[in-house]
Write an enzyme that holds these catalytic residues in place. Sequence first.
Site, PDB file in Angstrom:
ATOM      1  N   ARG A  62       0.991  -1.229   0.024  1.00 49.31           N
ATOM      2  CA  ARG A  62       0.199   0.000   0.124  1.00 49.31           C
ATOM      3  C   ARG A  62       0.904   1.193   0.198  1.00 49.31           C
ATOM      4  O   ARG A  62       0.453   2.316  -0.083  1.00 49.31           O
ATOM      5  CB  ARG A  62      -0.881   0.064   1.143  1.00 49.31           C
ATOM      6  CG  ARG A  62      -2.355  -0.323   0.974  1.00 49.31           C
ATOM      7  CD  ARG A  62      -2.849  -0.055   2.054  1.00 49.31           C
ATOM      8  NE  ARG A  62      -4.615   0.073   2.212  1.00 49.31           N
ATOM      9  CZ  ARG A  62      -5.356  -1.176   2.323  1.00 49.31           C
ATOM     10  NH1 ARG A  62      -4.873  -2.103   2.426  1.00 49.31           N
ATOM     11  NH2 ARG A  62      -6.666  -0.839   2.192  1.00 49.31           N
ATOM     12  N   ARG A 113     -18.448  -3.091   8.427  1.00 51.56           N
ATOM     13  CA  ARG A 113     -16.988  -2.696   9.130  1.00 51.56           C
ATOM     14  C   ARG A 113     -16.945  -1.257   9.699  1.00 51.56           C
ATOM     15  O   ARG A 113     -17.610  -0.365   8.950  1.00 51.56           O
ATOM     16  CB  ARG A 113     -16.207  -2.695   8.111  1.00 51.56           C
ATOM     17  CG  ARG A 113     -15.410  -4.250   7.665  1.00 51.56           C
ATOM     18  CD  ARG A 113     -14.584  -4.365   6.364  1.00 51.56           C
ATOM     19  NE  ARG A 113     -13.498  -3.416   6.305  1.00 51.56           N
ATOM     20  CZ  ARG A 113     -12.485  -3.384   5.530  1.00 51.56           C
ATOM     21  NH1 ARG A 113     -12.505  -4.392   4.557  1.00 51.56           N
ATOM     22  NH2 ARG A 113     -11.762  -2.351   5.183  1.00 51.56           N
TER      23      ARG A 113
END
Length: 213
Positions: free
Chosen positions: A88, A160
Amino acid sequence: MKLVMLGAPGAGKGTQAKMIAAKYGIPHISTGDIFRANIKNGTELGEKAKQYMDQGLLVPDELTLALIMNRFAQDDCANGYVLDGFPRTIAQAEALTASLKEQGDALDYAIDVDVPDENIVERMGGRRACVNCGGTYHVLFNPPQKSGICDLCGGELSIRKDDLPETVKKRLTVYHEQTQPLIDYYNAEGILKTVDGTVDVNEVFAAITEILG
Ligand code: ADP
Ligand code: AMP
């Protein structure tokens, strides 16, 4: 086969990575799933990661790299893997390239699932994940057979914590600043493949299997 999935949060990396893993018989490795499992089990790593994840920020590279290198050492990675949510940052990508190079190895493809920001908030708002097995659904685009219940294991589906609209906006900003540069990085390595992620799940998968063969 060693693959990296690229794309904004909510682009469909996990959805596609699970389908790739099933078709090609390689493990699906999601750093997000591993962090969430650690949080659920109350580990020290989970406690540290949670502070960043809840704010939509990236977990520091040294924590993430220690975790993933440990995962690569497991037996099921011998024939490759599909990485979802890692790397990332450029530092993570460089560490991955260097570690593979040490073993005379390299990635086969980095697949960018391209979805514009406008679609992302809608995607995240409808995402539901199984608390038990991590299976992912969307209330409109990929609903489970029984509302709120995982098709795969019968587990309960939940929203989430980092999929709330404000956190999603933060995650998108972080994506553009820290993760999007990986598209240029893998393009320069000659292994970048881009697929349109705005079409139906099965159409995205067909485009990917066309590339992978
Ligand atoms: P990522 O792993 O990139 O964060 P997910 O695979 O979890 O993204 O997908 C985010 C949400 O969008 C999920 O609710 C998923 O069911 C849904 N989704 C995934 N691919 C598509 C698609 N091609 N069209 C519509 N919705 C999709
Ligand atoms: P994901 O499940 O891929 O959407 O990841 C959820 C969250 O976990 C991210 O917003 C980050 O906080 C953290 N995370 C997952 N993978 C990484 C990574 N490779 N580097 C840093 N943080 C990560």
